[in-house]
Design an enzyme around this catalytic site. Structure first.
Site, mmCIF file in Angstrom:
data_model
loop_
_atom_site.group_PDB
_atom_site.id
_atom_site.type_symbol
_atom_site.label_atom_id
_atom_site.label_comp_id
_atom_site.label_asym_id
_atom_site.label_seq_id
_atom_site.Cartn_x
_atom_site.Cartn_y
_atom_site.Cartn_z
ATOM 1 C CB THR A 21 -0.888 0.048 1.260
ATOM 2 O OG1 THR A 21 -0.044 0.039 2.406
ATOM 3 C CG2 THR A 21 -1.817 -1.152 1.329
ATOM 4 C CB SER A 266 3.503 10.821 9.915
ATOM 5 O OG SER A 266 2.701 11.103 8.807
ATOM 6 C CE LYS A 267 2.334 3.781 4.798
ATOM 7 N NZ LYS A 267 1.980 3.091 3.576
ATOM 8 N NE ARG A 268 -0.760 12.956 7.823
ATOM 9 C CZ ARG A 268 -1.214 11.939 8.555
ATOM 10 N NH1 ARG A 268 -1.821 10.939 7.966
ATOM 11 N NH2 ARG A 268 -1.052 11.917 9.856
#
Ligand code: GLU
Ligand code: ZN
Length: 499
Positions: A21, A266-268
């Site tokens: 993902t 974070s993925k962000r």
């Protein structure tokens, strides 16, 4: 002889099993790296498995990105997608029949029950438990349903999930990284294995595959710690049913990777995305080296090492349990060290695509242009932290050639050649250089020093900075005299004159 091999008898088999993902997260690649290093250190097997059972979230693009990331980093796998192996298929989306078969055996063996609770009922009871200060996990409501109750639920048309009956006991293990860990029984409620639509869940397929693939050591992120008691319980059932290798893997949980503000990276946060690193001119050796430092060290104060050195030395006992901070400055500094350490010809080849991409070189550079990159690279490796920075430092060599960007002086540095003091320097340089008999480093250097420093009495910095900007377009560049030599007399004089 490898010394970490569990008990000397069973060969080590470890796995990296991401879900495809999004863009691979650097923390996830750290997990891959540690598993790889452990396998290589022990002469074991590194299995790569794709956990793509969630068709909603998984993507082919992300799968390809994972393959690319491991290859780019130099983490080769012994079994898995694209290489095969005896325990395939290695994509969970292709193992549906296997999971159904195991689920049937678990159901037939009495390890599970059907849970008819609706989402609303579950959340109401959860709320109530919270209010009353009780544990709010699944309460075992459907564990002892009578045949009549089951029939009634079915008649109502309710669907059900298949839940695993957790044995009532505390869950203890010696974590390879964290040491003794214990979860009290009441914190590990019965959990779902199969969705109402029949799809197997992560809770089932992950331990089932570990068992069937003979995994001996599970090294994975600390975020998965709380799922370990459930997995140990399921492994217990699989051993009883004679499914898999018959041994329960040892678990080791790698420390969190922290980002800004002492929160999980974070993925962000763009620094978490692997794909940025190759694009921004990180070298594989640099990024791999830095990822290794997220929770591990070679010993002593050594922070600079290769993957091979890591594999040689890798001991799980040296993995640090406390959170590791992802420090992009440090990552960049290690990358810079690697750029300096690599063979300059190798670096030159890696620079060329960046120069092409930026238009500093044409799409098909000539042999002469390639040779020029090779000659100039050793002059700039000391000044570069990432390969992309070569564009600004080397582009001047080709500026104005067919298919290349035109020559331009950096907008900030342009003041340095336009200053009134710069003019006499530039004029004197033109005169001196146009009278040189031979165009080589020593002649250029000696004549300019004699004229500007000795005769005109200008301080070296004041004399050479305008020349450097006029020639290379910026202050940070390869050394001045070498730059002039590489550029040739005509182009040098033209640039000085135009400045
Ligand atoms: N697919 C799981 C994840 O990406 C793997 C967890 C594990 O290593 O057990 O989180
Ligand atoms: Zn229920």
């Amino acid at each position: 002889m490898p010394d970490s091999q569990a008990d000397g008898a069973t060969p080590v088999r470890v796995r990296f099993c991401p879900s495809p993902t999004g863009d691979p997260h650097v923390g996830m690649l750290r997990t891959a790296l540690f598993n790889w290093a452990f396998a290589r250190h022990t002469g074991g097997t590194f299995v790569f498995r794709i956990e793509d059972t969630d068709a909603q979230r998984d993507s082919e693009e992300s799968y390809q990105a994972l393959i690319y990331a491991l290859r780019w980093l130099g983490l080769d796998w012994d079994e898995g997608p694209e290489v095969g192996g005896d325990h395939g298929p290695y994509r969970q989306s292709q193992r549906g029949d296997i999971y159904r078969d195991v689920a049937d055996q678990l159901i037939a063996g009495g390890y599970t029950y059907e849970c008819f609770c609706t989402a609303d009922e579950l959340s109401q009871r959860r709320e109530l438990a919270r209010k009353e200060g009780r544990e709010s996990g699944y309460d075992g409501h459907c564990r002892e349903l009578s045949a009549d109750q089951i029939a009634a639920y079915r008649a109502e048309g309710r669907s059900y999930v298949v839940r695993f009956k957790m044995p009532t006991k505390d869950w203890e293990w010696t974590d390879l990284v964290r040491g003794p860990v214990i979860f009290k029984s009441e914190f590990v409620p019965d959990f779902a294995l199969i969705r109402a639509n029949g799809d197997p869940l992560y809770t089932l397929v992950n331990p089932v595959d570990d068992a069937l693939m003979g995994i001996t050591h599970v090294l994975r992120g600390e975020d998965l710690l709380s799922s370990t008691p459930r997995q140990l319980a399921l492994h217990g059932a699989l051993v009883e049913l004679g499914i898999g290798s018959g041994a329960i893997p040892e678990y080791g949980h790698l420390p969190y990777v922290m980002g800004e503000g002492n929160k999980k990276l974070s993925k962000r946060d763009p620094t978490s995305s692997f794909s940025n690193y190759p694009k921004q001119g990180f070298v594989r050796e640099g990024l791999a080296n830095y990822l290794a430092l997220l929770g591990w060290s070679l010993g002593g104060d050594r922070e600079f090492f290769s993957l091979d050195e890591m594999a040689q030395a890798f001991e799980i006992s040296r993995v640090n349990a406390s959170p590791a901070k992802f420090d992009i400055k440090k990552c960049t500094a290690i990358n810079a060290d690697w750029i300096r350490a690599l063979d300059p010809d190798d670096v030159a080849e890696r620079l060329i695509p960046f120069l092409i991409e930026a238009g500093a070189l044409p799409p098909e550079p000539t042999d002469a242009q390639r040779a020029m990159v090779h000659t100039a690279t050793p002059l700039v490796t000391e000044r570069m932290q990432t390969l992309t920075q070569s564009v600004g430092m080397l582009g001047f060599l080709f500026a104005g050639q067919p298919g290349c960007n035109t020559f331009a002086i950096d907008s900030v540095d342009v003041a340095l050649v336009q200053a009134p003091e710069a003019r006499p320097v530039l004029e004197a340089a033109v005169i001196v250089l146009s009278h040189l008999n031979t165009w080589d480093l020593a002649s250029i250097q000696d004549s300019l020093r004699a004229a500007l420093i000795d005769e005109m009495g200008i301080k070296p910095k004041l004399a050479f900075t305008p020349l450097r900007v006029a020639i290379t377009g910026r202050r940070v560049s390869p050394p001045l005299f070498e730059s002039m030599e590489l550029l040739g007399r005509d182009e040098t004089l033209a640039r000085l004159a135009s400045a």
